[in-house]
Design a protein around this motif. Structure first.
Motif, short mmCIF file in Angstrom:
data_model
loop_
_atom_site.label_atom_id
_atom_site.label_comp_id
_atom_site.label_asym_id
_atom_site.label_seq_id
_atom_site.Cartn_x
_atom_site.Cartn_y
_atom_site.Cartn_z
N ALA A 436 -6.32 -14.81 1.15
CA ALA A 436 -4.73 -14.26 1.80
C ALA A 436 -4.71 -13.65 2.21
N LYS A 437 -5.33 -12.15 2.34
CA LYS A 437 -4.65 -11.16 2.54
C LYS A 437 -6.15 -10.67 4.04
N LEU A 438 -7.11 -11.38 3.31
CA LEU A 438 -8.63 -10.71 4.88
C LEU A 438 -8.29 -11.88 6.13
N VAL B 36 -10.83 5.68 16.92
CA VAL B 36 -10.91 6.79 16.61
C VAL B 36 -9.84 6.80 14.95
N GLU B 37 -9.88 7.58 14.26
CA GLU B 37 -9.02 8.46 13.13
C GLU B 37 -9.41 9.49 12.42
N GLU B 38 -7.46 10.00 12.23
CA GLU B 38 -7.24 11.83 11.93
C GLU B 38 -8.08 12.29 11.47
N GLY B 44 -7.32 3.62 5.31
CA GLY B 44 -6.09 3.80 5.61
C GLY B 44 -5.78 3.80 4.36
N SER B 45 -3.96 3.30 4.40
CA SER B 45 -3.56 3.11 2.86
C SER B 45 -4.17 1.93 2.01
N VAL B 46 -4.57 1.35 2.71
CA VAL B 46 -5.16 0.47 1.59
C VAL B 46 -6.18 0.76 0.44
N ILE B 52 -3.81 -5.86 -4.94
CA ILE B 52 -3.68 -6.53 -3.23
C ILE B 52 -3.10 -7.87 -4.42
N TYR B 53 -1.87 -7.68 -4.01
CA TYR B 53 -0.68 -8.39 -4.75
C TYR B 53 -1.41 -9.86 -3.36
N PRO B 54 -0.65 -10.76 -3.45
CA PRO B 54 -0.44 -11.31 -4.83
C PRO B 54 -1.20 -12.00 -6.07
N GLY B 198 -0.55 2.38 11.93
CA GLY B 198 -0.08 2.22 10.16
C GLY B 198 1.89 3.09 10.26
N TYR B 199 1.55 3.46 8.86
CA TYR B 199 3.35 3.36 8.71
C TYR B 199 3.02 5.03 7.97
N GLY B 200 4.74 5.65 7.58
CA GLY B 200 4.26 6.19 6.42
C GLY B 200 5.72 5.93 5.77
N LEU B 269 7.18 -6.86 -3.67
CA LEU B 269 6.53 -7.46 -4.36
C LEU B 269 5.40 -6.63 -5.00
N ASN B 270 5.57 -5.09 -3.99
CA ASN B 270 4.59 -4.46 -4.49
C ASN B 270 5.03 -3.76 -6.08
N SER B 271 6.53 -3.67 -6.18
CA SER B 271 6.68 -3.33 -7.25
C SER B 271 6.84 -4.26 -8.56
N LEU B 272 6.71 -5.63 -8.20
CA LEU B 272 6.01 -6.63 -9.19
C LEU B 272 4.40 -6.41 -9.32
N LYS B 273 3.98 -6.02 -8.39
CA LYS B 273 2.59 -5.37 -8.88
C LYS B 273 2.25 -3.92 -9.58
N PHE B 274 3.43 -3.60 -9.31
CA PHE B 274 3.70 -2.39 -10.43
C PHE B 274 3.77 -2.32 -11.94
N GLY B 399 -0.41 -4.38 13.73
CA GLY B 399 -0.36 -3.33 12.30
C GLY B 399 1.21 -2.65 12.00
N CYS B 400 0.97 -1.92 10.72
CA CYS B 400 2.29 -1.36 10.92
C CYS B 400 2.83 -0.26 11.36
N ALA B 401 2.10 0.06 12.60
CA ALA B 401 2.79 0.61 13.20
C ALA B 401 4.07 -0.20 14.45
N PRO B 404 7.38 -2.08 9.36
CA PRO B 404 6.59 -2.91 7.67
C PRO B 404 6.02 -4.28 7.76
N LYS B 405 5.28 -4.63 6.94
CA LYS B 405 4.49 -5.67 6.59
C LYS B 405 3.09 -5.42 5.89
N GLY B 406 3.23 -7.02 5.33
CA GLY B 406 1.59 -6.65 4.05
C GLY B 406 0.92 -6.81 4.48
N ILE B 407 -0.50 -7.16 4.32
CA ILE B 407 -1.41 -6.71 4.72
C ILE B 407 -1.75 -8.57 5.76
N SER B 408 -1.63 -9.01 4.79
CA SER B 408 -2.02 -10.82 5.81
C SER B 408 -1.27 -10.12 7.01
C1 LIG Z 1 2.45 1.75 -2.40
C2 LIG Z 1 1.87 1.11 -1.86
C3 LIG Z 1 1.63 -0.47 -2.24
C4 LIG Z 1 1.16 -1.73 -1.30
N1 LIG Z 1 0.68 -2.81 -1.61
C5 LIG Z 1 -0.25 -3.66 -1.17
C6 LIG Z 1 -0.69 -4.33 -1.52
O1 LIG Z 1 -0.99 -5.21 -2.67
N2 LIG Z 1 -0.37 -5.91 -0.86
C7 LIG Z 1 -0.08 -5.76 0.89
O2 LIG Z 1 -0.15 -6.69 1.21
N3 LIG Z 1 0.51 -4.96 1.25
C8 LIG Z 1 0.69 -3.66 0.48
N4 LIG Z 1 0.79 -2.58 1.43
C9 LIG Z 1 1.18 -2.78 2.39
C10 LIG Z 1 -0.37 -2.57 3.04
O3 LIG Z 1 0.05 -0.71 2.99
C11 LIG Z 1 0.32 -2.36 4.92
O4 LIG Z 1 0.18 -3.19 5.07
C12 LIG Z 1 -0.81 -2.13 5.46
O5 LIG Z 1 -2.02 -1.14 4.54
C13 LIG Z 1 -1.05 -1.32 6.17
O6 LIG Z 1 -2.01 -1.18 7.67
P1 LIG Z 1 -2.22 -0.61 8.94
O7 LIG Z 1 -4.02 -0.89 9.46
O8 LIG Z 1 -1.54 -0.97 9.84
O9 LIG Z 1 -1.98 0.83 8.35
P2 LIG Z 1 -2.48 2.20 7.53
O10 LIG Z 1 -3.11 1.16 6.38
O11 LIG Z 1 -1.42 2.97 7.70
O12 LIG Z 1 -4.00 2.43 8.71
C14 LIG Z 1 -3.86 3.70 9.08
C15 LIG Z 1 -4.67 4.60 9.45
O13 LIG Z 1 -4.03 4.92 10.96
C16 LIG Z 1 -4.52 6.29 10.65
N5 LIG Z 1 -3.56 7.29 12.60
C17 LIG Z 1 -2.60 7.30 11.71
N6 LIG Z 1 -2.09 8.19 13.10
C18 LIG Z 1 -3.22 8.42 13.63
C19 LIG Z 1 -3.32 9.23 14.99
N7 LIG Z 1 -2.78 9.57 16.05
N8 LIG Z 1 -4.53 9.67 15.74
C20 LIG Z 1 -5.62 8.21 14.88
N9 LIG Z 1 -5.41 7.92 13.69
C21 LIG Z 1 -4.62 8.02 13.28
C22 LIG Z 1 -4.25 6.88 9.72
O14 LIG Z 1 -4.82 8.64 8.84
C23 LIG Z 1 -4.54 5.53 8.82
O15 LIG Z 1 -5.77 5.46 7.91
C24 LIG Z 1 1.44 -1.28 0.13
C25 LIG Z 1 2.05 -0.98 0.62
C26 LIG Z 1 2.72 0.91 0.14
C27 LIG Z 1 3.36 1.75 0.23
#
Ligand SMILES: Cc1cc2nc3c(=O)[nH]c(=O)nc-3n(C[C@H](O)[C@H](O)[C@H](O)COP(=O)(O)OP(=O)(O)OC[C@H]3O[C@@H](n4cnc5c(N)ncnc54)[C@H](O)[C@@H]3O)c2cc1C
Ligand SMILES: Cc1cc2nc3c(=O)[nH]c(=O)nc-3n(C[C@H](O)[C@H](O)[C@H](O)COP(=O)(O)OP(=O)(O)OC[C@H]3O[C@@H](n4cnc5c(N)ncnc54)[C@H](O)[C@@H]3O)c2cc1C
Ligand code: SF4
Ligand code: SF4
Ligand code: SF4
Ligand code: SF4
Ligand code: SF4
Lengths: 563, 430
Positions: A436-438, B36-38, B44-46, B52-54, B198-200, B269-274, B399-401, B404-408
């Motif tokens: 579902a995710k990957l 390039v990763e800072e 990242g966030s994962v 990971i839901y669901p 990604g996101y903050g 969804l995340n809160s349901l996971k909680f 991605g979340c740049a 907002p969106k989920g991992i899929s």
């Molecule tokens: C509490 C919480 C729980 C969640 N649980 C789920 C879940 O169960 N299932 C699900 O599908 N989704 C979940 N999500 C959403 C999920 O986190 C995101 O969909 C996913 O992580 C986004 O991936 P990304 O690669 O876009 O960004 P990120 O994971 O944010 O990765 C971005 C990366 O870029 C780096 N970066 C940022 N700026 C720069 C820069 N200027 N230069 C270099 N590097 C930089 C960061 O350090 C980071 O490593 C959850 C979110 C939260 C907040």
């Protein structure tokens, strides 16, 4: 040729060196059968460590290698490469993990040493029964089959087709374009869906590398990633059928979704009360101008009823809240001052832009009403809609038109499609993703991908993202002129032992096994088998064996470990 | 491919889910990738979540194999502690300057044993754990973070403050600590650039009504996720500040939605996971999920909600939420579905803050010469391009740049960007 096994233990600096009595281990194994050398080294994975291994393999004329060190995840490949460089088949090698599984977790040094000795002996016993295995390379066919000619199927085809890659696009109806080709403005851009889809149809038809099969369905798909044989069955004008065989390396399923019909809609007056329509029917009226636009009629009061059939299907269809916001905007544009109510349960407007779009509808005059239950009845002056508010109080609306937002459901034929492709269905009846995710764009079978609504309700833009993701997967892994190296640690069936009971067919998750009724035996396709071993365990006749994990190898390893 | 001297190399900025997926796929297709990763570790966030839901897949089991593949992939240069400083040129021939901060630990010789941080005398709050645990001046953010090589935080290391200290150097048996390590500047030629930063999460403090930072046992979603994580500050125990287990937890949705003007798509969804987390670890504790709209789009998520309700999660429609001190515990005042004032007393409150653009988005957008949209995320689809294109040809975003969106969805966008990069066209149809 006699076996000459070399045993090497890595100190990993103090990691293993300080927690395990290495000399005791060397003493314990050096007299074992076929062991001609037992030696230690500080950091075996380092350049000098690998040179040490190579030099010893040469001078001692080793035929088999056992290394006791860290996790195979970290360095199995490193040492297999050393074997290859030194002329030993890399499968005549065994790595045993004494860092993560011993030194880092077993704190008592005596115990850790004893455990290491057992693991080392087990690995040595096992390697004696290893067979050399060699990789095979298969040429790939880079062509792609796309099933379904909606926006998703067309987007995938357009991205993939090139002089090196022909795409066969199979559409069961008379024309390409799917649902969107007949749509008016689509959210969130409000650009014309019809124009967008028509432009794509033109691009597909003008593309020399896309072969379009209309009035056609796929009837047979056999084979594996890189080499599928497909039969496309087309309907002829005289009622007959035409079968066309095509060979492809991958397939994309883009068969879309349909709109729910039947009881949940009928319960709300659809088909019995004038003016009660489904969102799909309104969509058609908006597109052909019979409602809204210049000259079309426009109702003065409308109630949208959301989530129709949601409880019955058990999921939220994701697109209907946004679609009703869109249709409300279009109705309000056509009839200024009209009353438009959207009766919703939960507003589903996920993402950066969606809520702003919905608020646009509210600004245009739509009235959002949160409700828990809705009833629709006919009456003289119009249609009555009774619904209860969050506090349990009921409210009654009189309107000219009721628009039902039905759930999106899998298209007819999905079950057959799943069976033909050996792809599973999820509890909602849509095609199931590999993960579902990957791998949300891939089916559980290698080389079969899912695009658009075929794996769940999606907006146009999300359908296209998924289709393009399928293309990304294909473009990065099915490259013209390349070969693929299938896994070699796979299972095979000994025909003489097989009784044809077909138990193994049931347990194989990858569809790697076929039954041959002529010979009454089953056969494993090595290119599809992933070597999971399920069938090995399930076969009541012990007819199946997994290369590199044979009974003999495992038995010898276990016997030594528990001696 | 090698004929054009690396000129079809790709720069990927950000090594979260999106950046990892795209890099692996591009490498598979024969492209060389500079990732390039800072931060000092990648994922990242994962990597901060346990499940990971669901389907409650174990997050580490999900992402670690990809991380391992990436670390072993000769076609991918992972540049941690790095930032893009300058970009010039056009699609097909960008010139990029990357600054890689010194880590003071040699990745070649370090084996990740952790002796150095045990020896380091400096302790400070660990941001990765939302300050709920301490780390040293030489550190890896959490157990299991990859690459498993520590780095020295020069803001806090005694040596960089001019004081005498050799503790880590002496502790390391591998002579892996290199105090004369230098920041590096890399000049790269790349054909395409993918932004995956990604996101903050919204800063909770200014939203005084939620009591964050003032009322004890009011946590952010990430802090709660870390409490549950077995490699987190409590090794997975859900605990109040007092050390006791909570007997009731409330999760508050849509925190900051009014301010941002959008729905963050994953918080329900995340809160349901909680709710599942609490149910799993503290089956007797009560869980309330205070929501406005329960947003569970798609074919699977409602089933997940229904399951959580079956397991006892109490879904409460609530607006105008205010969080204050209870005595004891936490008091939540809100308006219910009928608009009537209501109250709830619990031991712990978890706030689900809105997604916001990642820090530094503006700076990076300026360096790249691409626009942000009104919400501050990277703008999509300039020049009629698709959702992963930007206003500049050859620069893509996934991605979340972009919101907002989920991992899929993140993974699908990454693969869409791969398709665009490999065929060299934006291909926007929508
Ligand atoms: C509490 C919480 C729980 C969640 N649980 C789920 C879940 O169960 N299932 C699900 O599908 N989704 C979940 N999500 C959403 C999920 O986190 C995101 O969909 C996913 O992580 C986004 O991936 P990304 O690669 O876009 O960004 P990120 O994971 O944010 O990765 C971005 C990366 O870029 C780096 N970066 C940022 N700026 C720069 C820069 N200027 N230069 C270099 N590097 C930089 C960061 O350090 C980071 O490593 C959850 C979110 C939260 C907040
Ligand atoms: C009333 C309504 C309004 C909508 N409005 C919007 C909107 O405003 N904005 C938006 O983003 N989305 C909207 N949508 C959603 C949008 O229609 C879908 O996102 C889109 O149709 C998905 O495209 P697709 O290619 O996946 O499927 P489809 O458009 O359904 O196309 C599938 C194609 O596959 C063919 N097919 C099916 N089975 C087979 C088979 N076995 N063999 C061969 N061919 C087969 C079908 O004939 C069809 O041509 C709306 C949906 C509805 C119902
Ligand atoms: S999108 Fe809206 S109308 Fe459709 S099922 Fe989901 S909540 Fe109901
Ligand atoms: S389970 Fe064994 S005996 Fe039965 S069909 Fe398969 S291989 Fe033959
Ligand atoms: S080993 Fe696994 S994948 Fe291979 S045939 Fe047996 S069950 Fe199928
Ligand atoms: S030099 Fe001292 S303070 Fe600095 S990281 Fe090493 S041990 Fe810590
Ligand atoms: S720097 Fe040295 S002490 Fe620290 S983790 Fe690496 S090898 Fe161990």
């Amino acid at each position: 040729m006699a076996r000459r096994i070399g045993f090497f233990i890595c100190e990993c600096g103090p990691n293993i060196g300080e927690n395990v009595d290495i000399d005791a281990v060397l003493n314990a194994v050096e007299d074992m059968d076929d062991v001609v050398l037992a030696a230690r080294f500080g950091l075996m994975c380092s350049g000098p460590g690998k040179d040490f291994l190579k030099a010893n393999i040469k001078t001692e004329k080793l035929t088999h290698l056992v290394v006791a060190a860290c996790s195979p995840k970290q360095h199995e490949l490193t040492f297999m490469e050393v074997c290859e460089d030194s002329g030993i088949n890399p499968f005549l090698f065994q790595l045993t993990n004494i860092r993560e599984q011993v030194a880092w977790v077993t704190k008592d040094k005596e115990e850790a040493t004893e455990k290491t000795i057992r693991l080392a002996k087990a690995a040595i016993r096992r390697v004696r029964y290893h067979d050399p295995l060699s990789k095979t390379a298969l040429a790939v066919n880079a062509d792609v089959l796309v099933i379904g000619g909606g926006v998703a199927g067309m987007a995938a085809a357009l991205r993939l087709a090139s002089p090196e890659r022909r795409v066969h696009l199979v559409e069961r109806s008379s024309s390409l374009g799917g649902r969107v080709v007949a749509q008016g403005p689509i959210y969130p851009t409000m650009a014309s869906g019809g124009e967008m889809a028509t432009a794509m149809v033109d691009l597909v038809e003008g593309n020399d590398w896309i072969v379009v099969h209309r009035y056609s369905e796929v009837s047979v798909v056999v084979g594996f990633f890189g080499n599928f044989e497909v039969v496309v069955t087309g309907e002829l004008e005289d009622g007959g059928t035409l079968e066309t065989k095509v060979n492809v390396g991958a397939g994309v399923v883009a068969t879309g979704a349909e709109v729910l019909e039947g009881k949940p809609l009928e319960d709300l007056g659809h088909g019995s009360i004038d003016g009660v329509v489904s969102s799909a029917e309104l969509e058609a009226m908006l597109a052909d101008g019979s409602i809204g636009g210049k000259g079309g009629k426009a109702p003065k009061s409308v109630a949208f009823v959301q989530c129709v059939g949601r409880d019955e299907v058990g999921y939220c269809s994701e697109i209907c809240c946004m679609n009703s916001a869109k249709q409300a905007r279009l109705l309000l544009e056509a009839a200024k001052g009209a009353k438009v109510h959207i009766l919703y349960r939960d507003l589903c407007v996920p993402g950066r832009d969606q809520q702003a779009f919905l608020e646009g509808a509210v600004k245009a005059g739509a009235n959002l009403v949160r409700t828990t239950s809705v009833e629709v009845g006919g009456s003289k002056g119009g249609i009555t809609v009774s619904h209860s508010l969050g506090d349990g109080k009921a409210e009654k609306l009189m309107v000219d038109m009721v628009v039902l937002s039905p759930a999106m459901v899998p298209p007819t034929g999905t079950e057959g499609m799943a069976e033909m492709l050996n792809v599973e269905l999820d509890p909602s009846g849509f095609l199931l993703e590999a993960h579902a995710k990957l791998e949300p764009m891939a089916a559980g079978i290698d080389g079969i991908y899912l695009a658009g609504s075929a794996s769940g309700p999606r907006s146009v833009s999300d359908s296209i993202v998924q289709a393009e993701a399928c293309a990304g997967r294909v473009l990065s892994s099915l490259i013209p002129g390349r070969t693929i190296e299938p896994e070699i640690r796979v299972s095979h069936i000994l025909e003489t032992l097989c009784t044809g009971c077909q138990t193994c067919l049931e347990v194989c998750c990858y569809g790697a096994i076929v039954y041959d009724p002529m010979k009454n035996v089953s056969h494993i396709n090595a290119a599809i088998c992933r070597g999971c071993g399920n069938c090995v365990a399930a076969c009541p006749s012990n007819a199946i064996s997994l290369y590199h994990f044979t009974y003999k190898q495992l038995y010898q390893e276990i016997v030594e470990a528990i001696r | 491919m090698d004929e054009n001297n690396g000129h079809d190399d790709v720069l990927v900025i950000g090594a979260g889910m999106a950046g990892i997926e795209a890099s692996l796929r591009l490498a598979l297709a024969g492209r060389h990738v500079h990732l390039v990763e800072e931060s000092p570790c990648f994922g990242g966030s994962v990597i901060r979540f346990e499940d990971i839901y669901p389907n409650m897949d174990c997050a580490t089991c999900m992402i670690a194999p990809l991380q391992q593949d990436l670390l072993q992939n000769a076609s991918i240069d992972l540049l941690t502690l790095s930032r893009v400083e300058k970009v010039s040129g056009n699609a097909g021939k960008f010139k990029v300057r990357v600054k890689k901060k010194a880590s003071y630990v040699s990745a070649e010789t370090c084996i990740g044993c952790g002796m150095c941080f045990e020896a380091c005398p400096v302790s400070l709050d660990n941001d990765f754990e939302e300050g709920m645990a301490q780390r040293k001046a030489i550190y890896v953010p959490a157990a299991g973070a990859l690459p498993n090589v520590p780095s020295i935080d020069t803001d806090n290391c005694l040596r960089f403050k001019g004081e005498e200290c050799n503790a880590c150097i002496e502790a390391c048996m591998f002579e892996a600590i290199v105090m004369d390590d230098k920041d590096e500047v890399l000049d790269l030629d790349v054909a395409a650039i993918l932004v995956a930063t990604g996101y903050g999460l919204m800063d909770l403090k200014p939203m005084k009504r939620f009591g964050y930072g003032k009322v004890p046992d009011v946590l952010s979603s990430v802090a709660f996720a870390r409490l549950y994580a077995s490699n987190g500050p409590t090794e997975g125990e859900l605990k109040l500040r007092s050390g006791d287990a909570p007997s009731s937890v409330a999760v508050v949705q849509c925190v900051g939605r009014e301010e941002t003007g959008y729905c963050s798509a994953v918080c329900c969804l995340n809160s349901l996971k909680f709710a599942h987390y609490v149910d799993h670890k503290l089956p007797d504790a009560a869980v309330h999920v205070l929501h406005t709209d329960m947003c569970v789009p798609g074919k699977t998520h409602q089933r997940f909600r229904d399951k959580m309700v079956e397991h006892g999660a109490d879904l409460v429609f609530a607006t105008d939420v205010k969080v204050g001190k209870g005595s004891p515990g936490v008091k939540i005042a809100y308006k219910d579905g009928a608009g009537k004032a209501a109250e709830l007393k619990v031991d712990m409150v978890v706030l689900a803050p809105a997604f916001v653009p990642s820090e530094g988005s503006k700076e990076l957008a300026d360096i790249l010469g691409v626009p942000l949209d009104g919400t501050g995320f990277f703008a999509q689809g300039g020049n009629g391009g698709g959702p992963v294109s930007t206003a500049k040809e050859g620069i893509y975003v996934a991605g979340c740049a972009t919101g907002p969106k989920g991992i899929s969805q993140v993974v699908m966008e990454a693969d869409m960007a791969v398709a665009a990069i490999l065929t060299g066209t934006d291909g926007g149809v929508s």
